[in-house]
Enzyme design. Structure first.
Site, PDB file in Angstrom:
ATOM      1  N   SER A  29       0.812  -1.226   0.000  1.00 26.28           N
ATOM      2  CA  SER A  29       0.000   0.000   0.000  1.00 26.28           C
ATOM      3  C   SER A  29       0.846   1.277   0.000  1.00 26.28           C
ATOM      4  O   SER A  29       0.541   2.210  -0.754  1.00 26.28           O
ATOM      5  CB  SER A  29      -0.967  -0.005   1.183  1.00 26.28           C
ATOM      6  OG  SER A  29      -1.907  -1.041   1.020  1.00 26.28           O
ATOM      7  N   LYS A  78      -9.333  -4.789  11.536  1.00 27.72           N
ATOM      8  CA  LYS A  78     -10.469  -4.315  10.743  1.00 27.72           C
ATOM      9  C   LYS A  78     -11.787  -4.257  11.527  1.00 27.72           C
ATOM     10  O   LYS A  78     -12.639  -3.431  11.234  1.00 27.72           O
ATOM     11  CB  LYS A  78     -10.655  -5.195   9.499  1.00 27.72           C
ATOM     12  CG  LYS A  78      -9.598  -4.970   8.438  1.00 27.72           C
ATOM     13  CD  LYS A  78      -9.888  -5.783   7.180  1.00 27.72           C
ATOM     14  CE  LYS A  78      -8.808  -5.536   6.145  1.00 27.72           C
ATOM     15  NZ  LYS A  78      -9.058  -6.228   4.878  1.00 27.72           N
ATOM     16  N   ASP A 116     -12.952  -2.838   0.495  1.00 27.25           N
ATOM     17  CA  ASP A 116     -12.683  -4.195  -0.009  1.00 27.25           C
ATOM     18  C   ASP A 116     -13.884  -4.707  -0.819  1.00 27.25           C
ATOM     19  O   ASP A 116     -13.714  -5.464  -1.774  1.00 27.25           O
ATOM     20  CB  ASP A 116     -12.419  -5.173   1.147  1.00 27.25           C
ATOM     21  CG  ASP A 116     -11.029  -5.008   1.742  1.00 27.25           C
ATOM     22  OD1 ASP A 116     -10.127  -4.502   1.040  1.00 27.25           O
ATOM     23  OD2 ASP A 116     -10.838  -5.387   2.918  1.00 27.25           O
TER      24      ASP A 116
HETATM   25  P1  NAP Z   1      -8.408 -13.877   7.566  1.00 28.46           P
HETATM   26  O1  NAP Z   1      -9.378 -12.975   8.236  1.00 28.46           O
HETATM   27  O2  NAP Z   1      -7.271 -14.450   8.317  1.00 28.46           O
HETATM   28  O3  NAP Z   1      -9.269 -15.092   6.941  1.00 28.46           O
HETATM   29  C1  NAP Z   1      -8.749 -16.127   6.171  1.00 28.46           C
HETATM   30  C2  NAP Z   1      -9.693 -17.326   6.288  1.00 28.46           C
HETATM   31  O4  NAP Z   1      -9.164 -18.402   5.523  1.00 28.46           O
HETATM   32  C3  NAP Z   1      -9.820 -17.820   7.713  1.00 28.46           C
HETATM   33  O5  NAP Z   1     -10.935 -17.256   8.344  1.00 28.46           O
HETATM   34  C4  NAP Z   1      -9.949 -19.338   7.574  1.00 28.46           C
HETATM   35  O6  NAP Z   1     -11.319 -19.707   7.504  1.00 28.46           O
HETATM   36  C5  NAP Z   1      -9.296 -19.631   6.235  1.00 28.46           C
HETATM   37  N1  NAP Z   1      -7.938 -20.170   6.403  1.00 28.46           N
HETATM   38  C6  NAP Z   1      -6.908 -19.620   7.089  1.00 28.46           C
HETATM   39  N2  NAP Z   1      -5.809 -20.426   7.015  1.00 28.46           N
HETATM   40  C7  NAP Z   1      -6.170 -21.484   6.266  1.00 28.46           C
HETATM   41  C8  NAP Z   1      -5.496 -22.656   5.835  1.00 28.46           C
HETATM   42  N3  NAP Z   1      -4.220 -22.889   6.161  1.00 28.46           N
HETATM   43  N4  NAP Z   1      -6.182 -23.544   5.075  1.00 28.46           N
HETATM   44  C9  NAP Z   1      -7.472 -23.322   4.741  1.00 28.46           C
HETATM   45  N5  NAP Z   1      -8.167 -22.245   5.123  1.00 28.46           N
HETATM   46  C10 NAP Z   1      -7.527 -21.329   5.868  1.00 28.46           C
HETATM   47  O7  NAP Z   1      -7.780 -13.163   6.312  1.00 28.46           O
HETATM   48  P2  NAP Z   1      -8.505 -12.186   5.266  1.00 28.46           P
HETATM   49  O8  NAP Z   1      -8.344 -10.781   5.674  1.00 28.46           O
HETATM   50  O9  NAP Z   1      -9.875 -12.677   4.997  1.00 28.46           O
HETATM   51  O10 NAP Z   1      -7.542 -12.395   4.002  1.00 28.46           O
HETATM   52  C11 NAP Z   1      -7.480 -13.670   3.401  1.00 28.46           C
HETATM   53  C12 NAP Z   1      -6.556 -13.654   2.187  1.00 28.46           C
HETATM   54  O11 NAP Z   1      -7.012 -12.702   1.241  1.00 28.46           O
HETATM   55  C13 NAP Z   1      -5.096 -13.255   2.476  1.00 28.46           C
HETATM   56  O12 NAP Z   1      -4.288 -14.080   1.668  1.00 28.46           O
HETATM   57  C14 NAP Z   1      -5.014 -11.811   2.044  1.00 28.46           C
HETATM   58  O13 NAP Z   1      -3.724 -11.466   1.622  1.00 28.46           O
HETATM   59  C15 NAP Z   1      -5.983 -11.801   0.876  1.00 28.46           C
HETATM   60  N6  NAP Z   1      -6.595 -10.478   0.666  1.00 28.46           N
HETATM   61  C16 NAP Z   1      -6.449  -9.904  -0.552  1.00 28.46           C
HETATM   62  C17 NAP Z   1      -7.032  -8.678  -0.789  1.00 28.46           C
HETATM   63  C18 NAP Z   1      -6.853  -8.034  -2.125  1.00 28.46           C
HETATM   64  O14 NAP Z   1      -7.096  -6.820  -2.221  1.00 28.46           O
HETATM   65  N7  NAP Z   1      -6.493  -8.748  -3.181  1.00 28.46           N
HETATM   66  C19 NAP Z   1      -7.790  -8.027   0.215  1.00 28.46           C
HETATM   67  C20 NAP Z   1      -7.928  -8.666   1.463  1.00 28.46           C
HETATM   68  C21 NAP Z   1      -7.329  -9.904   1.669  1.00 28.46           C
HETATM   69  P3  NAP Z   1     -11.828 -21.067   8.264  1.00 28.46           P
HETATM   70  O15 NAP Z   1     -11.116 -21.076   9.591  1.00 28.46           O
HETATM   71  O16 NAP Z   1     -13.290 -20.866   8.391  1.00 28.46           O
HETATM   72  O17 NAP Z   1     -11.442 -22.216   7.395  1.00 28.46           O
END
Ligand code: NAP
Length: 291
Positions: A29, A78, A116
């Site tokens: 960012s 967040k 987002d």
């Molecule tokens: P988060 O709040 O940590 O959520 C990720 C979710 O994925 C968890 O709630 C979990 O759900 C699942 N998870 C975590 N580790 C896992 C594993 N080893 N195997 C399978 N499932 C797993 O993170 P987030 O903010 O939602 O972000 C998630 C991803 O999106 C990250 O990689 C981040 O970099 C990306 N992202 C990208 C953007 C963009 O602009 N492109 C924006 C935001 C986030 P369960 O426990 O229910 O399985």
């Protein structure tokens, strides 16, 4: 830089925006916002400010500084940050998560936004209405994806979790959202036009991993497959899906569009998309990634 060190530094004497989270050192960012600020000749700097739980109490002091012009918020703040704000825009209120804070120029009152949702939906616009979707993961990004899809008229969403714990998106929208585990993934993919990965599986450095088992990959034929990871630009999941003939969407556009919306909210100007896309692309093969 840690929030405590940032508050003690000379950086706060000048107008600034920042991303608050922990960790934030890998964030792209600052690079894109500073490129956009320089492009428009806006005399503000964007900083990455690390805020571990022990420093959360210092955030109001940061927001009260005369130089504070706005902030992005990322993992793990967040949801927690909402308690420090004066108002929430509709989408942020509905999903209970904020990634952008805008201070009012006159009285400093703080409004929380969630860009987002906009960032997630923007790359889907050209594909018409999505009637049914499967979303892998139940974190903040999954909430944004769920909210955006429901707003755009999606009638069926499978939210796939490793654990069968209750999830508030499912309880808030029981007619649309079904919470399932990976045991039900085959049925979920078969019943969906769109598969979205919001888990970190496949993100650098774990580039060889995919959240979808090999035997289910052929089901992605004629589907849309969207991985919000943007490092690597094409994850293993997207490679598998493209090989089957699916339409694929990577996470870079979501990242750029959520940033563009934040930039517009703070400065009322458009982010120069070509320029910032080049800035991120140039940095992506260097090391780890995330927002
Ligand atoms: P988060 O709040 O940590 O959520 C990720 C979710 O994925 C968890 O709630 C979990 O759900 C699942 N998870 C975590 N580790 C896992 C594993 N080893 N195997 C399978 N499932 C797993 O993170 P987030 O903010 O939602 O972000 C998630 C991803 O999106 C990250 O990689 C981040 O970099 C990306 N992202 C990208 C953007 C963009 O602009 N492109 C924006 C935001 C986030 P369960 O426990 O229910 O399985």
């Amino acid at each position: 830089m840690l929030l405590s060190a940032f508050l003690d530094s000379e950086l706060v004497a000048k107008p600034f925006v920042c991303v608050l989270g922990y960790p934030v050192s890998h964030s792209r960012s600052p690079a894109i916002h500073n490129a956009a600020l320089a492009y428009h000749g806006i005399p503000v700097q964007y900083h990455a400010v690390a805020c571990p739980t022990a420093e959360f109490h210092l955030i109001p002091g940061l927001f009260a500084l005369p130089g504070f012009k706005g902030s992005n918020v990322t993992i793990p703040l967040k949801e927690k940050i909402v308690s420090l704000l004066d108002a929430l825009e509709d989408t942020a209120r509905r999903i209970g998560a904020v990634n952008t804070i805008v201070p009012d120029a006159r009285d400093g009152l703080l409004t929380g936004y969630n860009t987002d949702v906009y960032g997630f939906m923007k790359p889907l616009e050209r594909l018409g209405n999505i009637a049914s979707a499967t979303i892998l993961g139940t974190g903040g990004a999954a909430r944004a994806a769920t909210a955006g899809l429901i707003e755009s008229g999606c009638k069926s969403i499978y939210l796939v979790s490793r654990t069968y714990r209750k999830h508030e998106m499912a309880t808030m929208n029981p007619d649309v959202v079904r919470l399932v585990t990976y045991d039900d993934l085959e049925q979920a993919i078969r019943g969906s036009d769109l598969l979205v990965n919001t888990t970190p599986v496949g993100m650098h450095p774990d580039r060889d991993r995919s959240p979808v088992q090999e035997r289910l990959v052929p089901l992605l034929k004629q589907k849309i497959c969207y991985d919000i990871i943007y490092n690597p630009a094409e994850t293993k999941l997207l490679q598998q899906a493209r090989h089957e003939g699916a339409q694929v969407i990577g996470g870079l556009d979501m990242f750029l569009y959520q940033a563009a919306r934040s930039f517009e909210l703070w400065f009322g100007k458009a982010m120069p998309m070509g320029l910032v896309r080049d800035v991120v692309a140039a940095s992506l093969d260097e090391n780890g990634a995330a927002v």
